[in-house]
Design a protein around this motif. Structure first.
Motif, mmCIF file in Angstrom:
data_model
loop_
_atom_site.group_PDB
_atom_site.id
_atom_site.type_symbol
_atom_site.label_atom_id
_atom_site.label_comp_id
_atom_site.label_asym_id
_atom_site.label_seq_id
_atom_site.Cartn_x
_atom_site.Cartn_y
_atom_site.Cartn_z
ATOM 1 N N VAL A 115 0.750 -1.123 -0.090
ATOM 2 C CA VAL A 115 0.010 0.169 0.053
ATOM 3 C C VAL A 115 1.079 1.133 0.011
ATOM 4 O O VAL A 115 0.548 2.132 0.220
ATOM 5 N N SER A 116 2.146 1.227 -0.256
ATOM 6 C CA SER A 116 2.976 2.453 -0.221
ATOM 7 C C SER A 116 2.730 3.305 -1.334
ATOM 8 O O SER A 116 2.772 4.554 -1.267
ATOM 9 N N PRO A 117 2.353 2.696 -2.413
ATOM 10 C CA PRO A 117 1.839 3.936 -3.336
ATOM 11 C C PRO A 117 0.832 4.801 -2.942
ATOM 12 O O PRO A 117 0.546 5.877 -3.285
ATOM 13 N N MET A 118 -0.366 3.936 -2.162
ATOM 14 C CA MET A 118 -1.446 4.910 -1.812
ATOM 15 C C MET A 118 -1.015 5.850 -0.673
ATOM 16 O O MET A 118 -1.610 6.783 -0.537
ATOM 17 N N ILE A 119 0.153 5.300 0.087
ATOM 18 C CA ILE A 119 0.590 6.495 0.990
ATOM 19 C C ILE A 119 0.941 7.592 0.298
ATOM 20 O O ILE A 119 0.728 8.878 1.019
ATOM 21 N N LEU A 120 1.694 7.431 -0.537
ATOM 22 C CA LEU A 120 2.202 8.627 -1.520
ATOM 23 C C LEU A 120 0.929 9.381 -1.981
ATOM 24 O O LEU A 120 0.762 10.640 -1.702
ATOM 25 N N VAL A 121 -0.015 8.899 -2.544
ATOM 26 C CA VAL A 121 -1.237 9.456 -2.933
ATOM 27 C C VAL A 121 -1.918 10.227 -1.821
ATOM 28 O O VAL A 121 -2.406 11.362 -2.081
ATOM 29 N N ASN A 122 -2.287 9.485 -0.696
ATOM 30 C CA ASN A 122 -2.808 9.908 0.303
ATOM 31 C C ASN A 122 -2.298 11.211 0.817
ATOM 32 O O ASN A 122 -2.753 12.329 1.320
ATOM 33 N N ALA A 123 -0.702 11.130 0.783
ATOM 34 C CA ALA A 123 0.095 12.198 1.458
ATOM 35 C C ALA A 123 -0.145 13.577 0.505
ATOM 36 O O ALA A 123 -0.355 14.662 0.985
ATOM 37 N N ILE A 124 0.003 13.452 -0.701
ATOM 38 C CA ILE A 124 -0.270 14.440 -1.529
ATOM 39 C C ILE A 124 -1.867 15.028 -1.562
ATOM 40 O O ILE A 124 -1.815 16.081 -1.602
ATOM 41 N N TYR A 125 -2.611 14.207 -1.596
ATOM 42 C CA TYR A 125 -4.051 14.513 -1.448
ATOM 43 C C TYR A 125 -4.286 15.367 -0.198
ATOM 44 O O TYR A 125 -4.898 16.606 -0.061
ATOM 45 N N THR A 126 -3.560 14.957 0.981
ATOM 46 C CA THR A 126 -3.971 15.625 2.475
ATOM 47 C C THR A 126 -3.270 16.897 2.357
ATOM 48 O O THR A 126 -3.707 17.925 2.877
ATOM 49 N N ILE A 127 -2.148 17.131 1.446
ATOM 50 C CA ILE A 127 -1.413 18.192 1.493
ATOM 51 C C ILE A 127 -2.254 19.395 0.870
ATOM 52 O O ILE A 127 -2.585 20.398 1.294
ATOM 53 N N ILE A 128 -2.725 18.879 -0.386
ATOM 54 C CA ILE A 128 -3.652 19.980 -1.118
ATOM 55 C C ILE A 128 -5.068 20.213 -0.478
ATOM 56 O O ILE A 128 -5.241 21.380 -0.582
ATOM 57 N N ASP A 129 -5.449 19.127 0.229
ATOM 58 C CA ASP A 129 -6.730 19.253 0.790
ATOM 59 C C ASP A 129 -6.664 20.380 2.032
ATOM 60 O O ASP A 129 -7.315 21.112 2.261
ATOM 61 N N ALA A 130 -5.479 20.115 2.752
ATOM 62 C CA ALA A 130 -5.337 21.247 3.908
ATOM 63 C C ALA A 130 -4.786 22.579 3.346
ATOM 64 O O ALA A 130 -5.170 23.652 3.970
ATOM 65 N N LEU A 131 -4.035 22.649 2.208
ATOM 66 C CA LEU A 131 -3.445 24.057 2.041
ATOM 67 C C LEU A 131 -4.493 24.724 1.149
ATOM 68 O O LEU A 131 -4.267 26.015 1.036
ATOM 69 N N THR A 132 -5.699 24.054 0.610
ATOM 70 C CA THR A 132 -6.378 24.599 -0.168
ATOM 71 C C THR A 132 -7.889 24.753 0.337
ATOM 72 O O THR A 132 -8.795 25.226 -0.148
ATOM 73 N N SER A 133 -7.988 24.419 1.519
ATOM 74 C CA SER A 133 -9.260 24.430 2.265
ATOM 75 C C SER A 133 -9.966 25.938 2.511
ATOM 76 O O SER A 133 -8.828 26.829 2.793
ATOM 77 N N SER A 134 -10.867 26.179 2.655
ATOM 78 C CA SER A 134 -11.578 27.506 3.009
ATOM 79 C C SER A 134 -11.141 27.966 4.243
ATOM 80 O O SER A 134 -11.193 29.014 4.672
#
Length: 329
Positions: A252-271
């Protein structure tokens, strides 16, 4: 007979055009993203170009209506970095929260995905329960929830006081009874780690709220692992703990990378992000000296965008060193 044979020999053979499977999949992929590409070119591209112009210019309102844009170079960027001190301070606090939230959300979502992937009664119900906060905080429901400030503050801030009739704080009482700080101090653990863990516990609602999508991605990755791999581990005498670190984590290490990037974008672009809120404040004319809000906020937005891209590139480069991709020969 000789003429007929010569005609037959001279006639070229038509070759049927065969399209490979990769080309078919590529065409299907382009057809899938075609609406987004068209919408980006027609709608978003002009907005992006105007935003770059505003960040490099100064707007003055004309007497007869409209406005004039005068190019001033990197003046707005210098004002954002060296004149408006609040922007840099907000960036630092936002990045500090980011590096705290990313490992917590990824670890929590992976832990819950492993639990929800087990065979148990009512598994689908538990999965739906953990994904409900994602639905409640998107679209119209999220707007309604944000209007109700009392309910929203209760859910997002566990340190707020709640009148339960006994004069006690029902939410923070759970943390105070366990006395996490005293326990960590008796273990001679540093105060920074203590503050870090207590912050996790007091912010548990937001962590669960922001882990729904990551949980689904991890579930999809866990379900794609073949059962024969775990059966081989059992035959070799590996324990469940060893199978988790030697099989589950690499797979599941590829999913760890995907989730890390998703979490960064979600946190930094949240209203609700502090940097996004401050940029909106500057845009409305409440920033530095109350003037140049549109141009200054555009410059801040592009600086913030470049910073997000750098963070994503660095974290992707670091995590890519530990990613395992299964070969299918």
């Amino acid at each position: 007979m000789s003429k007929i044979s010569t005609v037959n020999r001279a006639a070229p053979k038509r070759r049927r055009k065969t399209v490979s499977l990769d080309r078919k999949q590529a065409r299907a992929g382009w057809l899938f993203v075609l609406p987004f590409v068209i919408g980006f070119i027609i709608i978003y591209a002009p907005i992006i170009i105007d935003s770059i112009k505003y960040s490099l210019g100064s707007i003055s309102v004309s007497m007869g209506g409209g406005f004039n844009l005068k190019m001033v170079g990197l003046k707005n960027y210098r004002n954002a970095l060296f004149v408006d001190a609040n922007f840099v301070m907000t960036l630092k606090s936002g990045l500090k929260e980011l590096f705290i939230d990313i490992p917590v959300i990824v670890i929590f979502s992976l832990f819950m995905a492993v639990l929800l992937n087990q065979k148990m009664f009512g598994r689908a119900v538990f999965r739906a329960i953990f994904f409900v906060p994602v639905i409640l905080c998107t679209g119209l429901i999220g707007e309604i929830d944000s209007v109700n400030s009392t309910f929203n503050s209760y859910l997002s801030d566990t340190s707020s006081s709640i009148d339960t009739g006994a004069g006690t704080d029902a939410v923070s009482e759970i943390v105070s009874k366990t006395d996490i700080q005293w326990m960590f101090q008796s273990m001679k653990v540093g105060t920074e780690i203590t503050t870090y863990v207590v912050g996790w516990m007091n912010n548990i609602y937001e962590i669960v709220n922001r882990s729904g999508v990551q949980m689904l991605i991890f579930l999809a990755g866990l379900q794609s692992i073949s059962d024969s791999i775990y059966e081989s581990c059992d035959i070799d005498g590996a324990s469940a703990w060893e199978a988790f670190w030697k099989v589950t984590i690499p797979m599941v290490s590829p999913m760890i990378l995907v989730n890390a990037i998703y979490t960064i974008i979600d946190a930094l672009t949240s209203s609700t992000n502090s940097v996004m809120s401050y940029i909106s404040t500057v845009y409305n004319g409440n920033g530095m000296n109350g003037s140049g809000g549109h141009e200054l906020s555009s410059a801040m937005s592009w600086l913030y965008f470049l910073l997000v891209m750098v963070i994503i590139a660095v974290i992707s480069g670091i995590l890519s060193l530990f990613i395992f991709y299964q070969r299918r020969d």
